[in-house]
Design a protein around this motif. Structure first.
Motif, PDB file in Angstrom:
ATOM      1  N   VAL A  18     -37.050   3.303 -10.802  1.00 49.26           N
ATOM      2  CA  VAL A  18     -37.464   2.136 -10.015  1.00 49.26           C
ATOM      3  C   VAL A  18     -38.979   2.100  -9.871  1.00 49.26           C
ATOM      4  CG1 VAL A  18     -37.379   1.123  -7.696  1.00 49.26           C
ATOM      5  CG2 VAL A  18     -35.280   1.870  -8.808  1.00 49.26           C
ATOM      6  N   ALA A  19     -39.601   3.249  -9.660  1.00 48.22           N
ATOM      7  CA  ALA A  19     -41.062   3.287  -9.556  1.00 48.22           C
ATOM      8  C   ALA A  19     -41.707   2.853 -10.871  1.00 48.22           C
ATOM      9  CB  ALA A  19     -41.534   4.688  -9.176  1.00 48.22           C
ATOM     10  N   PHE A  24     -44.528  -1.366 -13.893  1.00 43.50           N
ATOM     11  CA  PHE A  24     -44.602  -2.203 -15.084  1.00 43.50           C
ATOM     12  C   PHE A  24     -44.645  -3.681 -14.709  1.00 43.50           C
ATOM     13  CE2 PHE A  24     -42.507  -4.578 -18.514  1.00 43.50           C
ATOM     14  CZ  PHE A  24     -43.377  -4.280 -19.550  1.00 43.50           C
ATOM     15  N   ILE A  25     -43.796  -4.083 -13.776  1.00 45.73           N
ATOM     16  CA  ILE A  25     -43.780  -5.476 -13.330  1.00 45.73           C
ATOM     17  C   ILE A  25     -45.094  -5.838 -12.644  1.00 45.73           C
ATOM     18  CG2 ILE A  25     -42.690  -7.061 -11.682  1.00 45.73           C
ATOM     19  CD1 ILE A  25     -40.027  -5.711 -12.385  1.00 45.73           C
ATOM     20  N   ALA A  26     -45.689  -4.885 -11.943  1.00 43.60           N
ATOM     21  CA  ALA A  26     -46.952  -5.136 -11.246  1.00 43.60           C
ATOM     22  C   ALA A  26     -48.127  -5.212 -12.217  1.00 43.60           C
ATOM     23  CB  ALA A  26     -47.203  -4.056 -10.205  1.00 43.60           C
ATOM     24  N   LEU A  33     -48.713   4.244 -16.556  1.00 44.29           N
ATOM     25  CA  LEU A  33     -47.289   4.545 -16.426  1.00 44.29           C
ATOM     26  C   LEU A  33     -46.968   5.945 -16.941  1.00 44.29           C
ATOM     27  CD1 LEU A  33     -45.627   1.191 -17.506  1.00 44.29           C
ATOM     28  CD2 LEU A  33     -45.726   2.158 -15.220  1.00 44.29           C
ATOM     29  N   SER A  34     -47.578   6.315 -18.056  1.00 45.55           N
ATOM     30  CA  SER A  34     -47.301   7.651 -18.602  1.00 45.55           C
ATOM     31  C   SER A  34     -47.853   8.739 -17.690  1.00 45.55           C
ATOM     32  CB  SER A  34     -47.858   7.782 -20.013  1.00 45.55           C
ATOM     33  OG  SER A  34     -49.259   7.662 -20.004  1.00 45.55           O
TER      34      SER A  34
END
Length: 63
Positions: A18-19, A24-26, A33-34
């Protein structure tokens, strides 16, 4: 030490997923992200190994 229920492992996995999706959506970059995924996986690994001494783990003999 009693083992943790598998529910905790599932909750930890879902939290990481979820995080990652939220970041990603933000609009977070792939490098961010990695980095976040690596940090969360290291935290989980340390939490998973609490109470265990690395010297107590069985070692395989190298021939």
């Amino acid at each position: 030490m009693p083992s943790r229920p598998h529910l905790y492992d599932l909750l930890a996995l879902l939290t990481v997923v979820v995080a990652g999706v939220s970041l990603f959506i933000a609009g977070a970059r792939a490098a961010d992200l990695s980095t976040a995924a690596l940090a969360m996986s290291n935290l989980y690994a340390r939490w998973n190994m609490r109470g265990h001494n690395r010297l107590d783990s069985p070692r395989r003999e190298v021939r």
